[in-house]
Design a protein around this motif. Structure first.
Motif, PDB file in Angstrom:
ATOM      1  N   VAL A  87       1.066  -0.913  -0.077  1.00  0.00           N
ATOM      2  CA  VAL A  87       0.251  -0.030   0.095  1.00  0.00           C
ATOM      3  C   VAL A  87       1.270   1.308   0.148  1.00  0.00           C
ATOM      4  N   LYS A  88       1.129   2.038  -0.483  1.00  0.00           N
ATOM      5  CA  LYS A  88       1.143   3.458  -1.349  1.00  0.00           C
ATOM      6  C   LYS A  88       1.016   4.335   0.396  1.00  0.00           C
ATOM      7  N   ILE A  89       2.005   5.140   0.780  1.00  0.00           N
ATOM      8  CA  ILE A  89       1.260   6.762   1.481  1.00  0.00           C
ATOM      9  C   ILE A  89       0.171   7.510   0.599  1.00  0.00           C
ATOM     10  N   ALA A  90      -1.249   7.348   1.766  1.00  0.00           N
ATOM     11  CA  ALA A  90      -1.966   8.330   0.829  1.00  0.00           C
ATOM     12  C   ALA A  90      -2.884   8.737   2.425  1.00  0.00           C
ATOM     13  N   SER A  91      -3.269  10.535   1.997  1.00  0.00           N
ATOM     14  CA  SER A  91      -4.268  10.994   2.280  1.00  0.00           C
ATOM     15  C   SER A  91      -5.580  11.714   1.640  1.00  0.00           C
ATOM     16  N   ARG A  92      -6.314  12.105   2.944  1.00  0.00           N
ATOM     17  CA  ARG A  92      -7.356  12.772   1.873  1.00  0.00           C
ATOM     18  C   ARG A  92      -8.550  13.651   2.886  1.00  0.00           C
ATOM     19  N   ILE A  93      -9.054  13.935   1.633  1.00  0.00           N
ATOM     20  CA  ILE A  93      -9.368  15.579   2.414  1.00  0.00           C
ATOM     21  C   ILE A  93     -11.066  15.138   2.170  1.00  0.00           C
ATOM     22  N   ASP A  94     -11.583  14.947   3.670  1.00  0.00           N
ATOM     23  CA  ASP A  94     -13.347  14.398   3.975  1.00  0.00           C
ATOM     24  C   ASP A  94     -13.913  16.416   3.611  1.00  0.00           C
ATOM     25  N   THR A  95     -13.314  17.200   4.406  1.00  0.00           N
ATOM     26  CA  THR A  95     -14.573  18.278   4.558  1.00  0.00           C
ATOM     27  C   THR A  95     -13.612  19.801   4.559  1.00  0.00           C
ATOM     28  N   PRO A  96     -13.396  20.074   4.099  1.00  0.00           N
ATOM     29  CA  PRO A  96     -14.954  21.112   3.320  1.00  0.00           C
ATOM     30  C   PRO A  96     -14.925  19.797   1.376  1.00  0.00           C
ATOM     31  N   ALA A  97     -15.860  19.816   1.546  1.00  0.00           N
ATOM     32  CA  ALA A  97     -16.249  19.062   0.124  1.00  0.00           C
ATOM     33  C   ALA A  97     -15.726  19.811  -1.471  1.00  0.00           C
ATOM     34  N   PRO A  98     -15.802  19.181  -2.170  1.00  0.00           N
ATOM     35  CA  PRO A  98     -14.699  19.912  -3.088  1.00  0.00           C
ATOM     36  C   PRO A  98     -15.920  20.945  -3.901  1.00  0.00           C
ATOM     37  N   LEU A  99     -15.700  22.288  -4.188  1.00  0.00           N
ATOM     38  CA  LEU A  99     -17.307  23.137  -4.787  1.00  0.00           C
ATOM     39  C   LEU A  99     -18.260  23.324  -4.040  1.00  0.00           C
ATOM     40  N   ARG A 100     -17.811  22.664  -3.279  1.00  0.00           N
ATOM     41  CA  ARG A 100     -19.818  22.949  -2.557  1.00  0.00           C
ATOM     42  C   ARG A 100     -19.482  24.358  -1.674  1.00  0.00           C
ATOM     43  N   ARG A 101     -20.116  25.498  -1.507  1.00  0.00           N
ATOM     44  CA  ARG A 101     -19.747  26.717  -0.356  1.00  0.00           C
ATOM     45  C   ARG A 101     -19.914  26.615   0.261  1.00  0.00           C
ATOM     46  N   PHE A 102     -19.610  27.372   1.633  1.00  0.00           N
ATOM     47  CA  PHE A 102     -19.613  26.320   2.598  1.00  0.00           C
ATOM     48  C   PHE A 102     -19.745  28.379   3.349  1.00  0.00           C
ATOM     49  N   PRO A 103     -19.733  29.248   5.175  1.00  0.00           N
ATOM     50  CA  PRO A 103     -19.898  30.534   5.269  1.00  0.00           C
ATOM     51  C   PRO A 103     -18.618  29.997   5.616  1.00  0.00           C
TER      52      PRO A 103
END
Ligand SMILES: Nc1nc2c(c(=O)[nH]1)N[C@H]1C(S)=C(S)[C@@H](COP(=O)(O)O)O[C@H]1N2
Ligand SMILES: [Mo]
Length: 545
Positions: free
Chosen positions: A435-451
């Motif tokens: 397995v290769k080292i991996a990381s992931r962004i869960d939040t904020p969601a891509p392209l969705r607008r947030f305050p």
């Protein structure tokens, strides 16, 4: 039967062709229903629809398979079944129209389908000669339905082109009479009878198909699974400190443990193998001094049951993808099992065989040396779900599932890489795949607008067997900012990370990178999953308003 015996398909009555196409479709329904009914008596492996689908999966070229997994994800099999049914429907409709004029073509077409279905079922991993029966019964029923449905579409009319014995009318005359008969609107076409037989055929298809489905349920092992009592581990999983799961406080963050029903699933089985635990044996063969086989009870009753938290990942996972999950696994140490059978030093590959015919080649060395490699029978406090390999599977931390995590495991052959190419290796995936080292962004969601304002950037990172040492996040081209990590309890368990950040209104590019506990930094070099796993940094655009 010769072609001239059938009245012309066109120019008579109108609408004959659509009806013939309908006859084809209905006959296919009758065939499938009958096949399902007989399969219900014999067993799920004999169902021709499933067997053909399985064969298609085995035969489709790797790029198509990769495309299907990438496009449909866990719905890849639904897509396949729907696709197969659409193709079958087209085939049946065309066959119906052709059969209107050439009955032999219709019969041959249905027979061909029966033979293909029978061959697929018989040659399947659990197949035997008896498994040809549903497809053959289906073909017979399909032919009968087709002939019955076409008859009212081609009713011989007075003066039809059949030369009766002793008929002295010259051929030209005969032709004229025949055309004349056809010119009368609706002649040679008994709509009422067609629709009556059609309704009967549709009813038969639904009833037999439904009955088959019901009968097939008795092969399901849900009850046996529910009755199974798991042993307490002699060696429990490392204790998690209170509040270890950061997802309790951060909306949108992946929980530390993936509930079984949400756990990603990747396999080639259209219908999952239903294995009765009482009949199941795990057989060790090949390069062992004293190979033996084990019942599930043999394993459950051992004194060396371990419980471990391990993150499983699929080689098909793309950067930022979701084909990864974490469970608390319960099982037997794999190394101990191999050693007590006297595994020979010459083996470098374990060929793992599953009840569905899959072969997965795992490195013998990892099986012996990776701490926590196991034969698992429990997952998150329950017996393995049927979809995840009930009654037993292999789990080796640090290797992608396709070279380590054989589900429905029934055989381990100690072998060599020279002697055997496993299923995915035959399809040019790497024989060995850590397995290769991996990381992931869960939040904020891509392209969705947030305050705009302060909010968490959060996600997960994994580097099984090495552990995650650090995770950093970059906003646009800014500096790498260190994120806070969930507690390090086991190197095989992924770590959640979180970085609170003040967002002014605007659009930002967020990028994440992980470093293993050994100091190896996740590479930014992009690679596709094929042939040994994706790499590259997960980077998304987000909008604060
Ligand atoms: N019998 C069998 N085992 C299998 C597979 C399969 O297709 N058949 N797929 C493998 C792959 S590619 C992965 S990633 C893991 C996935 O395990 P899961 O479905 O429990 O998440 O199972 C592995 N074991
Ligand atoms: Mo996989």
């Amino acid at each position: 039967m010769t072609t001239t015996e059938q009245p012309p398909a066109t120019g008579q009555g109108g609408g004959r062709r659509p009806l013939a196409a309908g006859a084809g479709l209905l006959s296919a329904g009758v065939a499938l229903g009958a096949a399902e009914l007989v399969a219900g008596l014999i067993g799920p492996q004999s169902s021709p629809v499933v067997a053909v689908g399985d064969t298609v999966i085995t035969l489709v070229p790797e790029p198509v398979k990769a495309f299907a997994i990438a496009t449909f994800g866990e719905n890849d099999k639904t897509a396949l079944v729907v696709g197969t049914l659409v193709v079958l429907a087209l085939y049946a409709a065309v066959l119906g129209v052709l059969a209107l004029r050439h009955r032999t073509v219709g019969v041959a077409g249905v027979a061909l389908f029966g033979v293909v279905g029978a061959a697929a079922a018989v040659t399947g991993p659990a197949g035997g000669p008896l498994d040809a029966l549903p497809a053959l019964a289906g073909a017979l029923a399909g032919v009968a339905a087709l002939l019955a449905l076409l008859a009212p579409l081609t009713v011989p009319t007075a003066g039809a082109a059949h030369p009766r014995p002793g008929d002295r009318t010259p051929p030209a005359e005969r032709l004229r009479t025949s055309l004349g008969a056809g010119d009368r609107k609706g002649a040679g076409l008994d709509r009422r009878r067609f629709f009556l037989i059609g309704a009967a055929a549709a009813g038969a298809a639904v009833v037999t198909g439904g009955a088959g489905r019901l009968l097939l349920r008795r092969f399901h092992v849900g009850e046996a699974r529910a009755d199974l009592v798991l042993p307490a581990p002699a060696s429990p999983a490392a204790a998690l400190p209170a509040g270890a799961d950061l997802a309790e406080r951060i909306v949108g963050l992946t929980p530390l443990f993936t509930p079984n029903r949400e756990f990603y699933r990747v396999d080639t089985a259209i219908t999952v193998p239903q294995i009765s635990p009482a009949d199941h044996r795990l057989s060790l063969t090949g390069m062992f001094d004293t190979p033996r086989s084990y019942t599930l009870d043999d394993l459950l009753g051992r004194s060396d049951v371990i419980e471990r938290d391990i993150t499983l990942t699929c080689v098909s996972n793309t950067v930022g993808g979701r084909l990864a999950g974490t469970a608390r696994w319960l099982g037997i140490p794999l190394g101990a099992l191999l050693r007590e059978n006297g595994i020979r030093p010459g083996s470098d590959q374990l060929v793992c065989r599953s009840a569905d015919g899959m072969t997965i080649g795992a490195p013998t060395r990892s099986a012996l040396e990776v701490e926590d490699a196991m034969i698992a029978f429990g997952m998150n406090g329950e017996p393995l779900p049927v979809e995840h390999g009930f009654p037993m599977r292999m789990v080796i931390p640090g290797l992608y599932g396709y070279v380590s995590a054989c589900k429905w495991l029934r055989g381990i052959e100690a072998s060599t890489y020279d002697a055997f190419d496993a299923y995915w290796t035959q399809r040019d995936w790497a024989a060995q795949a850590p397995v290769k080292i991996a990381s992931r962004i869960d939040t904020p969601a891509p392209l969705r607008r947030f305050p705009a304002g302060r909010r968490a950037i959060a996600g997960v990172a994994w580097a099984q067997t090495r552990g995650i040492g650090a995770v950093e996040v970059r906003v646009d081209d800014g500096p790498w900012l260190p994120a806070r990590l969930s507690p390090q309890v086991d190197a095989d368990l992924w770590r959640q990370w979180v970085l609170p950040h003040d967002f002014a209104p605007g659009s930002y590019q967020l990028t994440v990178r992980a470093t293993s506990a050994e100091g190896e930094v996740q590479t930014a070099e992009r690679a596709e999953p094929f042939p040994d796993g994706s790499s590259g940094l997960h980077s998304i655009r987000v909008n604060a308003t």
